[in-house]
Design a protein around this motif. Structure first.
Motif, PDB file in Angstrom:
ATOM      1  N   THR A  16       0.850  -1.189   0.000  1.00 54.74           N
ATOM      2  CA  THR A  16       0.000   0.000   0.000  1.00 54.74           C
ATOM      3  C   THR A  16       0.885   1.238   0.000  1.00 54.74           C
ATOM      4  N   VAL A  17       0.610   2.142  -0.922  1.00 59.57           N
ATOM      5  CA  VAL A  17       1.440   3.326  -1.122  1.00 59.57           C
ATOM      6  C   VAL A  17       0.558   4.562  -0.975  1.00 59.57           C
ATOM      7  N   LEU A  18       1.101   5.555  -0.323  1.00 59.61           N
ATOM      8  CA  LEU A  18       0.398   6.821  -0.140  1.00 59.61           C
ATOM      9  C   LEU A  18       0.861   7.802  -1.208  1.00 59.61           C
ATOM     10  N   LEU A  19      -0.058   8.202  -2.095  1.00 61.51           N
ATOM     11  CA  LEU A  19       0.235   9.179  -3.137  1.00 61.51           C
ATOM     12  C   LEU A  19      -0.395  10.508  -2.762  1.00 61.51           C
ATOM     13  N   SER A  20       0.321  11.572  -3.034  1.00 56.03           N
ATOM     14  CA  SER A  20      -0.146  12.892  -2.614  1.00 56.03           C
ATOM     15  C   SER A  20       0.030  13.891  -3.740  1.00 56.03           C
ATOM     16  N   GLY A  21      -0.550  15.047  -3.529  1.00 58.49           N
ATOM     17  CA  GLY A  21      -0.455  16.139  -4.484  1.00 58.49           C
ATOM     18  C   GLY A  21      -1.034  17.403  -3.880  1.00 58.49           C
ATOM     19  N   ILE A  22      -0.926  18.498  -4.632  1.00 60.08           N
ATOM     20  CA  ILE A  22      -1.410  19.797  -4.161  1.00 60.08           C
ATOM     21  C   ILE A  22      -2.221  20.446  -5.277  1.00 60.08           C
ATOM     22  N   PRO A  23      -3.477  20.820  -5.011  1.00 58.90           N
ATOM     23  CA  PRO A  23      -4.228  21.615  -5.995  1.00 58.90           C
ATOM     24  C   PRO A  23      -3.612  23.001  -6.141  1.00 58.90           C
ATOM     25  N   THR A  24      -3.550  23.480  -7.372  1.00 54.90           N
ATOM     26  CA  THR A  24      -2.893  24.762  -7.640  1.00 54.90           C
ATOM     27  C   THR A  24      -3.850  25.866  -8.063  1.00 54.90           C
ATOM     28  N   GLU A  25      -4.995  25.502  -8.644  1.00 52.15           N
ATOM     29  CA  GLU A  25      -5.942  26.505  -9.112  1.00 52.15           C
ATOM     30  C   GLU A  25      -7.358  26.001  -8.852  1.00 52.15           C
ATOM     31  N   PRO A  26      -8.301  26.949  -8.671  1.00 56.04           N
ATOM     32  CA  PRO A  26      -9.694  26.521  -8.492  1.00 56.04           C
ATOM     33  C   PRO A  26     -10.238  25.887  -9.772  1.00 56.04           C
ATOM     34  N   GLY A  27     -11.171  24.957  -9.584  1.00 55.01           N
ATOM     35  CA  GLY A  27     -11.783  24.288 -10.724  1.00 55.01           C
ATOM     36  C   GLY A  27     -11.973  22.811 -10.434  1.00 55.01           C
ATOM     37  N   PRO A  28     -12.556  22.068 -11.386  1.00 52.35           N
ATOM     38  CA  PRO A  28     -12.757  20.625 -11.183  1.00 52.35           C
ATOM     39  C   PRO A  28     -11.458  19.850 -11.372  1.00 52.35           C
ATOM     40  N   VAL A  29     -11.381  18.692 -10.728  1.00 54.48           N
ATOM     41  CA  VAL A  29     -10.225  17.806 -10.820  1.00 54.48           C
ATOM     42  C   VAL A  29     -10.724  16.409 -11.142  1.00 54.48           C
ATOM     43  N   ASN A  30     -10.066  15.764 -12.097  1.00 56.32           N
ATOM     44  CA  ASN A  30     -10.403  14.393 -12.477  1.00 56.32           C
ATOM     45  C   ASN A  30      -9.145  13.549 -12.383  1.00 56.32           C
ATOM     46  N   ILE A  31      -9.191  12.498 -11.566  1.00 61.71           N
ATOM     47  CA  ILE A  31      -8.034  11.633 -11.358  1.00 61.71           C
ATOM     48  C   ILE A  31      -8.480  10.203 -11.634  1.00 61.71           C
ATOM     49  N   PRO A  32      -8.364   9.723 -12.872  1.00 60.31           N
ATOM     50  CA  PRO A  32      -8.865   8.379 -13.199  1.00 60.31           C
ATOM     51  C   PRO A  32      -7.916   7.257 -12.819  1.00 60.31           C
ATOM     52  N   GLY A  33      -6.642   7.558 -12.555  1.00 57.36           N
ATOM     53  CA  GLY A  33      -5.697   6.492 -12.258  1.00 57.36           C
ATOM     54  C   GLY A  33      -4.346   7.049 -11.862  1.00 57.36           C
ATOM     55  N   CYS A  34      -3.298   6.293 -12.208  1.00 60.11           N
ATOM     56  CA  CYS A  34      -1.924   6.660 -11.840  1.00 60.11           C
ATOM     57  C   CYS A  34      -1.040   6.631 -13.085  1.00 60.11           C
ATOM     58  N   ILE A  35      -0.009   7.463 -13.074  1.00 60.55           N
ATOM     59  CA  ILE A  35       1.051   7.443 -14.091  1.00 60.55           C
ATOM     60  C   ILE A  35       2.231   6.684 -13.501  1.00 60.55           C
ATOM     61  N   VAL A  36       2.672   5.661 -14.220  1.00 59.11           N
ATOM     62  CA  VAL A  36       3.723   4.771 -13.717  1.00 59.11           C
ATOM     63  C   VAL A  36       4.892   4.803 -14.690  1.00 59.11           C
ATOM     64  N   HIS A  37       6.096   4.971 -14.138  1.00 60.39           N
ATOM     65  CA  HIS A  37       7.330   4.885 -14.929  1.00 60.39           C
ATOM     66  C   HIS A  37       8.027   3.592 -14.524  1.00 60.39           C
ATOM     67  N   CYS A  38       7.861   2.577 -15.345  1.00 63.02           N
ATOM     68  CA  CYS A  38       8.399   1.254 -15.026  1.00 63.02           C
ATOM     69  C   CYS A  38       8.906   0.619 -16.310  1.00 63.02           C
ATOM     70  N   PHE A  39       9.983  -0.143 -16.200  1.00 65.01           N
ATOM     71  CA  PHE A  39      10.635  -0.749 -17.366  1.00 65.01           C
ATOM     72  C   PHE A  39      11.016   0.314 -18.388  1.00 65.01           C
TER      73      PHE A  39
END
Length: 1113
Positions: A614-637
């Motif tokens: 289990t991994v804790l992912l975080s972030g910071i909103p920068t501007e007002p408005g809607p946010v859509n987060i459908p998944g994760c970006i992975v850098h692997c291989f």
């Protein structure tokens, strides 16, 4: 055979596009060809301005208003077909040259000569054009040429408009050439030859037969040109004539061709119409065409010329026309019949084209397994050719079959699109395809073809799909080999390459913990000054059992509106699974955001074989408005991919329904978690003030001993970007009495609190008493969780200047005080003591002047024992702590403070509390038990046992219960006073008593009841030996007055005085004592004296009065 054939192929005008001059850069070549290839359909109405009717047109029914010409552009060399006379659509009827002048010869004559040479192989071309792009100023200044069209550099829109004009002019030119050809064929006839004719013998019978058939074939060819010219009515008329002539002459092959052309004319004439009757007519005619081609193949098979390709093409055309779900069974039968006909194909290229078309049609129909099977057949045919071009062709064919097997390559990069939501009914077919063994083989073919073709991105995508979808079917060695292939492919790709095919790990949304800002925001009501009232805090804990969880239902989380604040971090818990046998290193993983108002923070994760984390992912909103987060970006291989939560949810759903062989998370030992849906409604609002609290002194500042009173300092810091303009502090929770005072005034003096500002205020705490369940032998038991109060701080930022805009929300900060109450001094036991001290006389007793307060002396002398009697309460205390306590006992009634008692660590001590101060002032009957308890409680509360330790630690011991328990049996004797109080005083109080002098004395008798008491008083005097000094032969005291049986009557709560005189013969210490017999005692007095007989006398004796007699000088 030709690829991508359809019924309407017969009306397409084939145009060859040839690069002229030097090599054209690929980017320019793609741009130029796209300008031309987009004009595959040209309306007849748009070419009217370029069309010139030199003589009467043979196309009498030309639909100038609704008709059109159809073009098929072919890039590069296009070899001539031996069947061009049979189907003119196979001819190259026009040639377009493309020249990029900056990369070619500056001499336009040289370019013209090269174009003329390139057009020589295309003898059937009726029109040629050479387009020269990007000419120089000098070339534009030359005289206009007829053979070359110069296209100056311009923007895209201008170039498209210019090219449209050129294509329309080309269409008009071709139309006029078609008219010439038809007029010439009708007047003089034409010789039409096919490979069947060239293989025929030259016998007289065949020559006569061929002459008879010429007329029918000419009508069929004229019909073809009418179809190319966009006149289906004229074409249908000629086809009808050709069909009748071919039937009469037995020309089966041309009969099939004419009938096939008539179907195309029918569809062109009724374009856009979906008529069941027309559909049945098309099917009927095409089944007839297929039978005719089959008959022609049987007739001409002896001539070693195969016409089976036309039969198979007709089958593919009909299958493509019927390629819909409602005709899936019929289409499948047609395609499988065509696949059986592949055995009769002589040319390997024809067989390859056939399998490609079958695979594409099965893929369009949704038959993924059959599409995969024929795609693999194509790949195997290409793999027999050991060259890069064949490998690239195999890869392209495999990619064209269906989306399930399509991988991203450098040649064809798919645009990132939103994932489509699969309905529940499609999950079965989806996972049947995913776990198909055929698909696994197809993906392996794609991987091998990609490696041979030198396309690392396509190889990476195929390997990723193999490893992700089929890891349960791959051995550990095979899994490691695929991982090596992925790494090798990534080494050949530039840094930061993205791929649409995710690989490992599997990622699912574990939980979505609400940020504290979501819980502490409160809507502000402008009409309500105290806007925070009615918003009860949930406490310092994340979970409250009394709060209904909105995420318990599936749709609740989906419809839940989450509010994030600009500049404040948010967190999401995801679970990663590595079900393979090798260690997986995820170089970076962060939340995928399809908007620009959120910054995600990447983390690096290492997953051992067959494990989850289990991994804790975080972030910071920068501007007002809607946010859509459908998944994760992975850098692997070495490649960046996007992993969608929805895809993994579908995978787990298929595993739960038994549609998938393995659940990757359960394989890794992860427990089953509830279905968590990422909220679809996430709104980011402008920044708000944010207070951060901490207690000065850390956790040790809240460790209090029982009863301790301490001031703690709470520090507030505005870590937000907006100032705090309103603040209110209240107390909530349990043990509210433990918070004595909160310094709200200091908070009001610092407003507004700017960003980065700090303020400290004081909270006075008092530790409560620990119960029996909170104590143990360790004597340092911490108070139970949840028993501490907490501070609730409501605050808000500035109000906007526009009164019509809603107020920004306020916030609530819960500061748990976390009071840790430990046991300080421990009560061991409490006892009631009665002590006797031998009567000794001191100098201070001589100066004691009797009066009303003399009855409150500490000790009494027993006249018969010659001793002093005391009643004391003993409290035994134990100190198991590591500090030293100083105790002080005080009585609130007379502000008396006794000596301090020090208790060292790990020691015990006894504290003595005198009980004479508990006497009630009046002996009265207590009518009820509550009244008695109230009197006892009021008197016991006067005793204060306070302790002090160190510099700032101080408190008070609660001794009420201990005193009540110790005094249970003797409470009335202790609380109720004697009915009569006796005292003595000297009339001349200032002078000392001397021997051999007459001393006037007074006996004071006080009635402590509310009834009049009649009594008989007696006074005696004793020496230090306890002997009576007034009687006998050895009397040392002479007296005057009455000393025995003195009748007196004392009013209620009053006192009377009896006077007498003593003459002391010998100096020394004497004691005076008064006693009385109460006459006609009331019931209260008998109860107080515990008398059982009604006529039993009641005796009262007073305390001894000390008298010191000095000698004369």
């Amino acid at each position: 055979m030709e690829p991508d054939v359809s019924i309407e192929t017969s009306r397409q005008i084939r145009v060859a596009i040839l690069p002229i001059g030097g090599p054209i850069p690929p980017s320019y070549l793609r741009e130029y060809t796209s300008l031309i290839a987009r004009h595959t359909r040209v309306d007849l109405a748009s070419i009217a301005s370029f069309y010139t009717e030199q003589q009467k047109s043979p196309f009498a029914h030309q639909p100038w208003d609704t008709g059109s010409l159809s073009f098929k552009f072919v890039l590069g060399d296009c070899s001539a077909s031996p069947w061009e006379d049979f189907q003119p659509c196979r001819k190259v009827l026009a040639v377009l040259g493309i020249c990029h002048l900056p990369s070619s010869s500056p001499d336009l004559d040289s370019v013209s000569d090269q174009f003329v040479s390139a057009c020589r192989p295309y003898g059937s071309a009726l029109a040629t054009r050479c387009f020269a792009f990007c000419p120089s100023d000098a070339q534009l200044a030359e005289k206009k040429r007829e053979d070359i069209v110069l296209l100056a550099s311009a923007d895209r829109q201008a170039m498209e408009l210019h090219m449209l004009t050129l294509v329309q002019e080309l269409a008009a030119s071709l139309l006029m050439e078609f008219e010439k050809w038809v007029l010439r064929a009708e007047s003089t006839g034409t010789i039409l030859k096919t490979p069947l004719d060239s293989q025929s013998s030259l016998g007289s019978e065949e020559v006569i037969k061929a002459k008879k058939r010429r007329l029918g074939r000419a009508q069929k060819t004229i019909g073809d040109y009418c179809l190319l010219a966009g006149s289906p009515a004229d074409a249908n008329a000629h086809y009808s004539t050709a069909i009748e002539l071919a039937r009469l002459t037995g020309d089966v092959f041309w009969h099939a061709g004419a009938l096939e052309g008539s179907v195309c004319a029918l569809l062109v004439d009724r374009v856009g119409q979906q008529d069941p009757a027309m559909e049945d007519e098309v099917k009927y005619r095409y089944y007839t065409v297929i039978q005719l081609y089959r008959r022609a193949f049987l007739q001409d098979n002896a001539q070693r010329v195969s016409t089976v390709s036309f039969e198979l093409e007709a089958t593919l055309k009909l299958a493509r026309y019927l390629c819909r779900r409602e005709h899936s069974k019929e289409v499948s039968d047609l395609l499988m019949g065509a696949a059986d006909g592949a055995k009769s194909l002589i040319d390997a290229t024809d067989r390859l084209i056939l399998f490609i078309e079958i695979a594409r049609l099965f893929g369009s129909l949704g038959y993924r397994r059959k599409a995969a099977f024929f795609s693999r057949q194509v790949s195997q045919l290409y793999s027999q050719q050991e060259n890069v071009s064949a490998a690239m062709s195999a890869l392209q064919v495999l990619a064209l079959t269906t989306d399930v097997y399509r991988v991203q390559s450098r040649k064809n990069k798919k645009k990132e699109q939103e994932p489509s939501t699969n309905p529940p009914q499609s999950i079965v077919s989806l996972f049947e395809s995913h776990w198909s063994t055929i698909q696994m083989v197809v993906l392996r073919e794609i991987l091998m073809s990609s490696i041979r073709a030198g396309d690392p991105l396509s190889a990476w995508g195929a390997g990723a799909r193999l490893l992700r979808s089929f890891y349960p079917l791959i051995t550990p060695a095979g899994q490691s080999g695929l991982a090596s292939s992925l790494s090798n492919a990534a080494d050949r790709l530039p840094d930061g390459t993205r791929c649409a095919d995710p690989c490992l790990p599997f990622i699912r949304l574990h939980s979505f913990p609400l940020h504290p800002s979501q819980n502490d925001m409160i809507k502000r009501n402008p009409a309500k000054k105290e806007w925070w009232t009615g918003s009860a805090p949930t406490g310092p804990f994340i979970y409250t059992p009394f709060t209904k969880s909105s995420s318990s239902t599936g749709n609740a989380a989906k419809d839940q509106i989450i509010t994030w604040i600009v500049g404040e971090p948010v967190q999401v818990l995801v679970e990663l699974a590595n079900p393979c046998s090798f260690e997986l290193v995820v170089e970076s993983i962060y939340l995928s955001v399809h908007c620009r108002n959120f910054d995600a923070f990447p983390v690096t994760v290492t997953l051992p074989p067959n494990t989850s984390k289990t991994v804790l992912l975080s972030g910071i909103p920068t501007e007002p408005g809607p946010v859509n987060i459908p998944g994760c970006i992975v850098h692997c291989f070495g490649v960046i991919t996007e992993h969608l939560f929805k895809e993994v949810d579908n995978l787990l759903l298929g595993a739960a329904q038994g549609l998938v062989l393995s659940d990757p998370f359960r394989t890794c030992g992860s427990g089953k978690v509830r279905n968590v849906t990422f909220p679809s409604n996430i709104a980011v609002i402008p920044s708000l003030p944010l207070l951060f609290s901490n207690l000065v002194g850390g956790a040790g500042a809240n460790v209090l001993y029982e009863g301790e009173i301490r001031d703690i300092t709470v520090n507030l810091t505005n870590v937000g970007t907006s100032p705090v303009e309103e603040v209110n502090v209240s107390v909530s929770g349990k043990n509210l009495d433990s918070v004595i005072r909160v310094d709200n005034e200091k908070l009001g003096t610092v407003l507004p609190l700017k960003p980065g500002g700090e303020v400290s205020f004081t909270v006075t705490l008092k530790a409560w008493q620990l119960g029996v369940a909170d104590t143990d032998s360790d004597a340092r038991r911490v108070s139970r969780e949840g028993s501490s109060p907490y501070l609730v701080i409501h605050y808000a930022g500035p109000v906007g200047s526009n009164p019509e805009e809603p107020l920004p929300p306020g916030r609530r900060l819960v500061v748990p005080l976390n009071i840790c109450v430990v046991q300080g001094l421990r009560f061991v036991q409490a006892r009631l003591l009665s002590m006797e001290i031998p009567a000794r006389f001191a100098q201070q007793h001589s100066s004691t002047e009797p009066g009303p307060d003399s009855v409150k002396t500490l000790v009494k002398i027993d006249p018969y024992k010659g001793s002093w009697g005391l009643r004391l309460l003993e409290l035994e205390l134990s100190n198991r702590t590591d500090v030293v306590f100083d105790l002080t006992v005080s009585i609130e009634a007379d502000d008396t403070a006794y000596h301090k008692t020090r208790i060292d660590r790990d020691y015990s001590a006894r504290v003595l509390i005198p009980l004479e101060h508990f006497k009630l002032p009046v002996l009265d009957e207590i009518s009820s038990k509550p009244e008695l308890n109230a009197s006892i409680s009021a008197l016991i509360n006067k005793i204060k046992v306070r302790w002090h330790s160190g510099r700032n630690s101080h408190g008070e011991l609660i001794v009420k219960e201990a005193v009540q328990q110790a005094l249970q049996g003797a409470v009335l004797d202790i609380l109720l006073p004697d009915p009569l109080t006796f005292g003595f005083r000297v009339e001349k109080g200032g002078d000392p008593i001397r021997a051999c002098e007459v001393t006037a004395l007074e006996a004071v008798i006080r009635n402590n009841t509310k009834e009049t008491i009649r009594l008989s008083l007696s006074v005696n005097c004793k020496d230090v030996a306890g002997e009576n000094c007034c009687e006998g032969h050895d009397a040392t005291v002479l007296w005057a007055g009455v000393l025995n049986n003195i009748p007196l009557e004392v009013p209620p709560l009053k006192e009377v005085v009896h006077s007498f005189s003593f003459y002391f013969l010998v100096p020394g210490d004497y004691s005076l004592q008064a006693s009385a017999v109460i006459i006609d005692a009331i019931d209260l007095l008998r109860a107080r004296a515990r008398s059982t007989l009604p006529d039993e006398p009641i005796f009262c004796r007073g305390s001894p009065f000390h008298v010191q007699v000095i000698g004369t000088t």
